[in-house]
Design a protein around this motif. Structure first.
Motif, mmCIF file in Angstrom:
data_model
loop_
_atom_site.group_PDB
_atom_site.id
_atom_site.type_symbol
_atom_site.label_atom_id
_atom_site.label_comp_id
_atom_site.label_asym_id
_atom_site.label_seq_id
_atom_site.Cartn_x
_atom_site.Cartn_y
_atom_site.Cartn_z
ATOM 1 N N THR A 88 0.831 -1.198 -0.071
ATOM 2 C CA THR A 88 0.064 0.006 0.114
ATOM 3 C C THR A 88 0.891 1.168 0.093
ATOM 4 N N GLU A 89 1.950 1.325 1.011
ATOM 5 C CA GLU A 89 2.734 2.417 0.581
ATOM 6 C C GLU A 89 3.585 2.752 -0.622
ATOM 7 N N TYR A 90 3.804 1.602 -1.341
ATOM 8 C CA TYR A 90 4.353 1.627 -2.638
ATOM 9 C C TYR A 90 3.493 2.213 -3.450
ATOM 10 N N VAL A 91 2.095 2.089 -3.491
ATOM 11 C CA VAL A 91 1.111 2.369 -4.503
ATOM 12 C C VAL A 91 1.027 3.810 -4.102
ATOM 13 N N LYS A 92 0.846 4.421 -2.791
ATOM 14 C CA LYS A 92 0.710 5.644 -2.537
ATOM 15 C C LYS A 92 1.801 6.421 -2.834
ATOM 16 N N SER A 93 3.078 6.141 -2.475
ATOM 17 C CA SER A 93 4.243 6.811 -2.987
ATOM 18 C C SER A 93 4.922 6.825 -4.416
ATOM 19 N N GLN A 94 4.558 5.540 -4.980
ATOM 20 C CA GLN A 94 5.349 5.478 -6.226
ATOM 21 C C GLN A 94 4.436 5.067 -7.335
ATOM 22 N N SER A 96 1.453 4.640 -9.990
ATOM 23 C CA SER A 96 0.980 5.491 -11.132
ATOM 24 C C SER A 96 -0.521 6.310 -10.553
ATOM 25 N N PRO A 97 -0.609 7.553 -11.332
ATOM 26 C CA PRO A 97 -1.766 8.238 -10.789
ATOM 27 C C PRO A 97 -3.209 7.288 -10.823
ATOM 28 N N GLU A 98 -3.279 6.337 -11.748
ATOM 29 C CA GLU A 98 -4.446 5.575 -11.661
ATOM 30 C C GLU A 98 -4.202 4.603 -10.660
ATOM 31 N N LEU A 101 -5.406 6.537 -7.475
ATOM 32 C CA LEU A 101 -6.789 6.758 -7.470
ATOM 33 C C LEU A 101 -7.738 5.745 -7.267
ATOM 34 N N GLU A 102 -7.229 4.275 -7.704
ATOM 35 C CA GLU A 102 -7.781 3.012 -7.488
ATOM 36 C C GLU A 102 -7.728 2.845 -6.054
ATOM 37 N N LEU A 103 -6.688 3.137 -5.281
ATOM 38 C CA LEU A 103 -6.445 3.016 -3.972
ATOM 39 C C LEU A 103 -7.468 3.690 -3.051
ATOM 40 N N ALA A 104 -7.501 5.038 -3.428
ATOM 41 C CA ALA A 104 -8.424 6.136 -2.855
ATOM 42 C C ALA A 104 -9.921 5.638 -3.094
#
Length: 184
Positions: A88-94, A96-98, A101-104
């Motif tokens: 999750t930290e990887y997605v948040k920090s590095q 892609s924008p998509e 946004l999918e995480l959000a």
């Protein structure tokens, strides 16, 4: 996963490196840092909320923290282990924008039905508003409701009263204000 020692085994490191695109050394370094904060290799919801609340002195980050916890706790077992944390930290920090946004989207989709309702979006916007110290809360809840309704209508491309993941990702990419809210 080798959560009880100070090192991950080679298989765990390779798996996490593959999932995050980080090199094995960085994965091991992040694991050591994780263990400093969480010596048992796990973060409970209560610990997570306490850590998150520290980011918002004068505000109330509890509601946001609870939703973020759910986003990290992928297997819904009530704890965040290192694997859940690093991905999750990887997605948040590095990511892609998509991917971000999918995480959000998952944080906004409170009932996990695959759509965001106006009520769900309102809950998130109110929770974000409440993280601010009292003196920084502009316009009060009436303003939050109005802004939420405007954002919702803008993102609900097909006008069906709910926002799909595709609508959310596409609409949020072009909305600087929403992107700023998601960064907080």
């Amino acid at each position: 996963m080798g959560q009880s020692s100070n090192k991950l085994n080679k298989k765990d490191i390779e798996a996490l490196a593959g999932e995050t695109k980080l090199d094995g050394e960085k994965v091991q370094e992040m694991y050591k840092d994780f263990l400093k904060q969480c010596p048992n290799g796990k973060i409970t919801k209560k610990q997570f909320i306490g850590m998150y609340q520290q980011r918002f002195p004068g505000g109330n980050g509890t509601d946001v923290a609870e939703r973020l916890f759910r986003g990290f706790d992928k297997n819904n077992d009530g704890i965040i282990d290192f694997r859940e944390f690093i991905i999750t930290e990887y997605v948040k920090s590095q990511g892609s924008p998509e991917k971000k946004l999918e995480l959000a989207f998952g944080l906004y989709d409170i009932d996990e039905n695959g759509y965001i309702s106006l009520t769900e979006m309102m809950e998130i916007f109110k929770a974000i508003h409440n993280t601010l110290p009292e003196e920084q809360r502009k316009g009060g809840m009436a303003d939050v409701r109005n802004r939420t309704k405007q954002k919702f209508e803008k993102l609900d491309d097909n006008g069906d009263g709910q926002i799909s993941k595709a609508e959310f990702v596409e609409g949020a990419k072009d909305d600087p204000e929403l992107l700023e809210i998601l960064r907080k």
